[in-house]
Design an enzyme around this catalytic site. Structure first.
Site, mmCIF file in Angstrom:
data_model
loop_
_atom_site.group_PDB
_atom_site.id
_atom_site.type_symbol
_atom_site.label_atom_id
_atom_site.label_comp_id
_atom_site.label_asym_id
_atom_site.label_seq_id
_atom_site.Cartn_x
_atom_site.Cartn_y
_atom_site.Cartn_z
ATOM 1 N N THR A 25 -1.675 5.646 2.325
ATOM 2 C CA THR A 25 -2.799 4.632 2.411
ATOM 3 C C THR A 25 -2.809 3.746 3.737
ATOM 4 O OG1 THR A 25 -2.926 4.899 -0.092
ATOM 5 C CG2 THR A 25 -4.105 2.981 1.006
ATOM 6 N N LEU A 37 0.889 -1.212 0.068
ATOM 7 C CA LEU A 37 -0.100 0.085 0.053
ATOM 8 C C LEU A 37 0.968 1.323 -0.054
ATOM 9 C CD1 LEU A 37 -2.617 -0.907 2.748
ATOM 10 C CD2 LEU A 37 -2.963 -1.054 0.069
ATOM 11 N N ASP A 38 0.348 2.224 -0.569
ATOM 12 C CA ASP A 38 1.112 3.582 -0.643
ATOM 13 C C ASP A 38 1.361 3.978 0.934
ATOM 14 O OD1 ASP A 38 1.158 3.675 -3.419
ATOM 15 O OD2 ASP A 38 -0.505 4.885 -3.640
ATOM 16 N N TRP A 39 2.356 5.066 1.017
ATOM 17 C CA TRP A 39 2.863 5.415 2.349
ATOM 18 C C TRP A 39 1.606 6.322 3.144
ATOM 19 C CZ3 TRP A 39 3.772 11.140 3.103
ATOM 20 C CH2 TRP A 39 4.410 11.220 4.319
#
Length: 211
Positions: free
Chosen positions: A60, A56-58
């Site tokens: 998110t 997951l993105d930083w």
């Protein structure tokens, strides 16, 4: 770093399912000051065998699945690659879509001049497909469920921007009003379903958004 606010939703001999907080990398970054991340915290606090399966993105938050042995990692990676998993995200987006649901089928690519942003590119982009559904309408913004069929970087954020509804608190893609509307990126991995590599059982985990 301690596990602190990383909540373990499920664990058994083969898998870990955790709730990643916002502002934590999934894996170490290249720079020395980007070494703190989800996988490192788990490996240093009782789960040295943990292996990342997806990211997951930083910014998110939400559900991440990890493997605890090589065979499990291989099988879970295959399920993600072959799109046998099911994922759903909860997000807050700016504005009010005319319809209550729809799909976005727009190819995406990385855009080096504006890194780390991604853009829609019909010539060089890779196929990306997202289904969306309005859950709640609240004045200037609405709560939506986003279901990515493909797994491109920043897919949900760029796709919602492309139809005029950037995510609240998105420092990369939101306009000034949407950015100021919430103190964090309003994107949370709220559901994940997969087949357990050892038992063959279909498992489904849900984790409500903290916004």
């Amino acid at each position: 770093m301690p596990l602190s606010n990383i909540h373990i939703l499920h664990q058994d001999a083969a898998v870990l399912v955790v709730n990643k907080p916002t502002l934590l990398l999934s894996v170490p970054g290249r720079a020395d000051d980007n070494k703190d991340c989800l996988i490192t915290r788990l490996q240093e606090n009782g789960y040295p065998e943990a292996r990342i399966v997806h990211r997951l993105d930083w910014e998110t938050s939400g559900i991440i699945l990890l493997a605890r042995d090589p065979d499990t990692h291989r099988e879970l990676s295959r399920q993600f690659h072959d799109r046998e998993t099911e994922k759903a995200y909860t997000a807050l987006c700016w504005g009010q879509p005319e319809l209550d649901s729809g799909s976005i089928d727009l190819p995406l690519r990385y855009d080096p001049p504006t890194k780390p942003r991604h853009v829609v590119d019909h010539e060089f982009g890779k196929h990306a497909l997202t289904f969306w559904r309005v859950l709640e309408r609240c004045g200037d913004w609405c709560r939506v469920e986003l279901t990515p069929i493909t797994g491109r970087s920043h897919q949900l954020r760029v796709h919602m921007l492309s139809i005029g509804h950037p995510l609240l608190g998105d420092g990369l893609y939101a306009h000034e009003q949407a950015l100021a509307a919430w103190p964090r990126l309003c994107l949370h991995a709220s559901m994940l379903s997969f087949t357990h590599p050892q038992t063959g059982e279909r498992l489904r985990f849900e984790c409500p958004a903290p916004f």
